[in-house]
Scaffold this motif. Structure first.
Motif, PDB file in Angstrom:
ATOM      1  N   GLU A  63      14.637 -11.350  15.684  1.00  0.00           N
ATOM      2  CA  GLU A  63      14.755 -11.240  14.484  1.00  0.00           C
ATOM      3  C   GLU A  63      15.818 -12.580  14.148  1.00  0.00           C
ATOM      4  O   GLU A  63      17.170 -12.342  14.607  1.00  0.00           O
ATOM      5  N   ASN A  71      10.828  -9.590   3.980  1.00  0.00           N
ATOM      6  CA  ASN A  71      10.115  -8.750   2.728  1.00  0.00           C
ATOM      7  C   ASN A  71      10.051  -7.260   2.885  1.00  0.00           C
ATOM      8  O   ASN A  71       9.993  -6.626   1.847  1.00  0.00           O
ATOM      9  N   VAL A  72      10.343  -6.852   4.277  1.00  0.00           N
ATOM     10  CA  VAL A  72      10.416  -5.529   4.292  1.00  0.00           C
ATOM     11  C   VAL A  72      11.358  -4.871   3.446  1.00  0.00           C
ATOM     12  O   VAL A  72      11.457  -3.834   2.836  1.00  0.00           O
ATOM     13  N   THR A  76       8.385  -4.097  -3.479  1.00  0.00           N
ATOM     14  CA  THR A  76       8.350  -3.042  -4.656  1.00  0.00           C
ATOM     15  C   THR A  76       7.963  -1.572  -4.277  1.00  0.00           C
ATOM     16  O   THR A  76       7.755  -0.652  -4.924  1.00  0.00           O
ATOM     17  N   LYS A 368       2.487  -1.751   2.306  1.00  0.00           N
ATOM     18  CA  LYS A 368       1.689  -0.636   2.423  1.00  0.00           C
ATOM     19  C   LYS A 368       1.048  -0.460   3.989  1.00  0.00           C
ATOM     20  O   LYS A 368       0.694   0.389   4.584  1.00  0.00           O
TER      21      LYS A 368
HETATM   22  C1  LIG Z   1       9.079  -8.996  -4.142  1.00  0.00           C
HETATM   23  C2  LIG Z   1       7.886  -8.579  -3.276  1.00  0.00           C
HETATM   24  C3  LIG Z   1       7.195  -7.402  -3.746  1.00  0.00           C
HETATM   25  C4  LIG Z   1       6.382  -6.716  -2.741  1.00  0.00           C
HETATM   26  N1  LIG Z   1       5.723  -5.678  -3.208  1.00  0.00           N
HETATM   27  C5  LIG Z   1       4.986  -4.787  -2.191  1.00  0.00           C
HETATM   28  C6  LIG Z   1       4.717  -3.669  -2.720  1.00  0.00           C
HETATM   29  O1  LIG Z   1       4.885  -2.870  -3.565  1.00  0.00           O
HETATM   30  N2  LIG Z   1       3.665  -3.061  -1.649  1.00  0.00           N
HETATM   31  C7  LIG Z   1       3.112  -3.603  -0.553  1.00  0.00           C
HETATM   32  O2  LIG Z   1       2.322  -3.178   0.186  1.00  0.00           O
HETATM   33  N3  LIG Z   1       3.398  -4.823  -0.334  1.00  0.00           N
HETATM   34  C8  LIG Z   1       4.437  -5.514  -1.103  1.00  0.00           C
HETATM   35  N4  LIG Z   1       5.154  -6.819  -0.766  1.00  0.00           N
HETATM   36  C9  LIG Z   1       4.621  -7.213   0.520  1.00  0.00           C
HETATM   37  C10 LIG Z   1       5.403  -6.982   1.635  1.00  0.00           C
HETATM   38  O3  LIG Z   1       6.717  -6.676   1.618  1.00  0.00           O
HETATM   39  C11 LIG Z   1       5.153  -7.899   2.972  1.00  0.00           C
HETATM   40  O4  LIG Z   1       3.578  -8.112   3.070  1.00  0.00           O
HETATM   41  C12 LIG Z   1       5.400  -7.311   4.374  1.00  0.00           C
HETATM   42  O5  LIG Z   1       6.906  -6.578   4.221  1.00  0.00           O
HETATM   43  C13 LIG Z   1       5.385  -8.424   5.284  1.00  0.00           C
HETATM   44  O6  LIG Z   1       5.528  -7.861   6.562  1.00  0.00           O
HETATM   45  P1  LIG Z   1       7.182  -7.773   7.269  1.00  0.00           P
HETATM   46  O7  LIG Z   1       7.762  -6.483   6.736  1.00  0.00           O
HETATM   47  O8  LIG Z   1       6.855  -8.004   8.679  1.00  0.00           O
HETATM   48  O9  LIG Z   1       7.780  -9.140   6.724  1.00  0.00           O
HETATM   49  P2  LIG Z   1       9.312  -9.500   6.868  1.00  0.00           P
HETATM   50  O10 LIG Z   1      10.157  -8.300   6.523  1.00  0.00           O
HETATM   51  O11 LIG Z   1       9.347 -10.732   5.995  1.00  0.00           O
HETATM   52  O12 LIG Z   1       9.545  -9.925   8.381  1.00  0.00           O
HETATM   53  C14 LIG Z   1       9.100 -11.183   8.988  1.00  0.00           C
HETATM   54  C15 LIG Z   1      10.511 -11.413   9.906  1.00  0.00           C
HETATM   55  O13 LIG Z   1      10.295 -12.661  10.417  1.00  0.00           O
HETATM   56  C16 LIG Z   1      11.562 -13.007  10.590  1.00  0.00           C
HETATM   57  N5  LIG Z   1      11.525 -14.510  11.124  1.00  0.00           N
HETATM   58  C17 LIG Z   1      10.889 -15.586  10.321  1.00  0.00           C
HETATM   59  N6  LIG Z   1      10.944 -16.786  11.198  1.00  0.00           N
HETATM   60  C18 LIG Z   1      11.583 -16.300  12.616  1.00  0.00           C
HETATM   61  C19 LIG Z   1      11.978 -17.045  13.655  1.00  0.00           C
HETATM   62  N7  LIG Z   1      11.678 -18.419  13.780  1.00  0.00           N
HETATM   63  N8  LIG Z   1      12.486 -16.392  14.507  1.00  0.00           N
HETATM   64  C20 LIG Z   1      12.618 -15.023  14.579  1.00  0.00           C
HETATM   65  N9  LIG Z   1      12.422 -14.471  13.204  1.00  0.00           N
HETATM   66  C21 LIG Z   1      12.015 -14.858  12.521  1.00  0.00           C
HETATM   67  C22 LIG Z   1      12.470 -13.128   9.324  1.00  0.00           C
HETATM   68  O14 LIG Z   1      13.706 -13.380   9.145  1.00  0.00           O
HETATM   69  C23 LIG Z   1      11.769 -11.543   8.668  1.00  0.00           C
HETATM   70  O15 LIG Z   1      12.571 -10.710   9.009  1.00  0.00           O
HETATM   71  C24 LIG Z   1       6.193  -7.226  -1.575  1.00  0.00           C
HETATM   72  C25 LIG Z   1       6.712  -8.535  -1.161  1.00  0.00           C
HETATM   73  C26 LIG Z   1       7.763  -8.868  -2.021  1.00  0.00           C
HETATM   74  C27 LIG Z   1       8.437 -10.220  -1.577  1.00  0.00           C
END
Ligand SMILES: Cc1cc2nc3c(=O)[nH]c(=O)nc-3n(C[C@H](O)[C@H](O)[C@H](O)COP(=O)(O)OP(=O)(O)OC[C@H]3O[C@@H](n4cnc5c(N)ncnc54)[C@H](O)[C@@H]3O)c2cc1C
Length: 416
Positions: A63, A71-72, A76, A368
């Motif tokens: 990370e 986004n996690v 919302t 979700k």
């Molecule tokens: C404002 C907002 C509201 C939302 N509301 C909802 C909702 O109500 N319900 C729903 O289902 N979804 C919702 N979503 C969408 C959801 O949050 C995302 O689709 C989901 O969290 C994405 O997956 P993730 O948790 O793995 O992403 P992230 O948490 O973004 O994880 C990706 C990670 O990769 C890391 N990264 C990037 N590049 C590199 C690199 N080169 N090297 C190492 N690490 C790297 C980043 O730092 C990040 O921590 C919302 C999104 C936003 C922004």
């Protein structure tokens, strides 16, 4: 360390001095079986299920920032499985089932609250579309009910039923839908993976992907090179940039999505409510704040902050459907970068490079999906075969003429 009511009691009387860090501060090793790029919800869930379900424990999650910085920790928090298309519905229902047992499984309070998700409809055609969706949900084993205005008035007397432009005609409710505490989901999966031997490594940015003769051999990071048999991209809003390190161009655009929280109010909202004639969704947190959002800002960006016109647009949607929101003060707002795909649906797939895998395109609905995405990605990584409920999430679906366009918007990422 296991968590229990007894443990809280014991730590309470002992001055809370016995709590241990939730996960180890692991240093990167020079080689792993599997390296996951991105410690968001999906990356951490993938690591957890890889270790738990498939016995692959020689895994590192890299990370670039801190866990929950993406986004996690910015969404919302809405969880639901009210999808229509056969490529989507079974996947999201699988995810819903994993949510229902998540806290017991992880021994971690992720505040999963099945307080319902209610989609309002405002026209005859919209009612027909929602009835069709409800039937698709029922057929995949999910729950769905149509409510008429009388029932809605009893449930939410303060909605604007007689709005001249968008009178409310009824709603589709999924009572098993609801919310979960977003960052606790990341922490719970991180702790679960760590306990099974996975290295969760923060402040470790992947700066290069090593490819030799069409085979992925590892990654370059700001903390040195790491060799790996398999490299799993899982970077959500940064997917385009990470894939570019391997020379790939994805059918994804990155956009800003904002979220908003009001001051704390007494309990008023029974669950999540969405406005059917604009883009506005709202729930109430356990602290009392109204948590709401709307459309993406609508232009490509990697900035984790948004603009005032979208704030106005979201608030207009709120005022149209529940005018009382105008009396609440806005406390906080923020933005996240979402990976919008061409058809609004995600990818869980191998790439054309051996040993390099892709999980991306979650748009603004990936929270979700976290449990199912992690499970299905782990299945793919461990077996090299897609999981049954994720078999449509192949990246070649555009070539095959089989996009999964839930909204029917066409190849217009900013409209999905
Ligand atoms: C404002 C907002 C509201 C939302 N509301 C909802 C909702 O109500 N319900 C729903 O289902 N979804 C919702 N979503 C969408 C959801 O949050 C995302 O689709 C989901 O969290 C994405 O997956 P993730 O948790 O793995 O992403 P992230 O948490 O973004 O994880 C990706 C990670 O990769 C890391 N990264 C990037 N590049 C590199 C690199 N080169 N090297 C190492 N690490 C790297 C980043 O730092 C990040 O921590 C919302 C999104 C936003 C922004």
């Amino acid at each position: 360390m296991g968590y229990s009511a007894f443990r809280i009691f014991r730590e309470g009387i002992a001055g809370n001095k016995g709590w241990k860090p939730v996960w180890r501060d692991a240093a990167p090793k020079s080689r792993y079986d599997t390296v996951i790029i991105g410690g968001g919800g999906h990356g951490l869930a993938t690591a957890y299920y890889l270790a738990k379900e498939f016995g692959v424990t020689d895994v590192a999650v890299l990370e670039k920032g801190w866990l929950g910085s993406g986004n996690v920790g910015r969404n919302t928090t809405i969880i639901r499985s009210n999808y229509l298309l056969p490529g989507n519905q079974p996947f999201y229902e699988f995810s819903m089932k994993l949510w229902e047992n998540l806290e017991q499984e992880l021994n971690y309070n992720a505040m999963v609250s099945q307080r319902s998700v209610l989609n309002l409809f405002h026209s005859d055609s919209q009612r027909d579309a929602f009835a069709r969706r409800a039937n698709a949900m029922l057929m995949s084993g999910a729950d769905a009910e149509l409510l008429d205005v009388k029932e809605l008035r009893r449930l939410c007397p303060w909605l604007n039923y007689d709005n001249a432009r968008f009178p409310i005609q009824g709603g589709l409710i999924q009572k098993r839908g609801g919310t979960a505490r977003h960052d606790a989901v990341a922490w719970g999966y991180a702790r679960g993976a760590d306990r099974l031997g996975v290295d969760v490594i923060q402040n470790c940015e992947v700066t290069g992907i090593d490819i030799e003769n069409g085979i992925c051999t590892g990654v370059q990071t700001n903390r040195g090179p790491i060799l790996a048999n398999k490299v799993a991209m899982c970077a959500a809003g940064s997917s385009g940039r990470v894939a570019a390190l391997a020379g790939m161009r994805l059918p994804i655009e990155s956009h800003v999505l904002q979220a908003f929280v009001s001051e704390g109010l007494k309990p008023v909202l029974p669950g999540v409510i969405t406005f059917g004639a604009g883009h506005f969704y709202v729930s109430q947190s356990d602290k009392g704040g109204l948590v709401f959002g709307g459309d993406i800002d609508g232009y490509n960006s990697y900035a984790q902050r948004g603009n005032l016109p979208t704030v106005e647009d979201v608030c207009e949607g709120g005022m149209a459907v529940m005018p009382m929101i105008g009396r609440a003060r806005l406390l906080r707002m923020w933005g996240g970068v979402v990976d919008m795909s061409m058809d609004g649906s995600p990818f869980i797939d191998r790439t054309h490079i051996d040993g390099l895998y892709l999980n991306a395109g979650w748009c603004y609905g990936g929270f979700k999906a976290t449990p199912a995405s992690g499970y299905c990605y782990a299945h793919l990584l461990a077996t090299d075969r897609p999981h049954e409920v994720a078999k449509e999430y192949r990246i070649d679906r555009f070539l095959r003429g089989a996009p999964i366009d839930e909204k029917g918007q066409g190849a217009q990422p900013n409209l999905h």
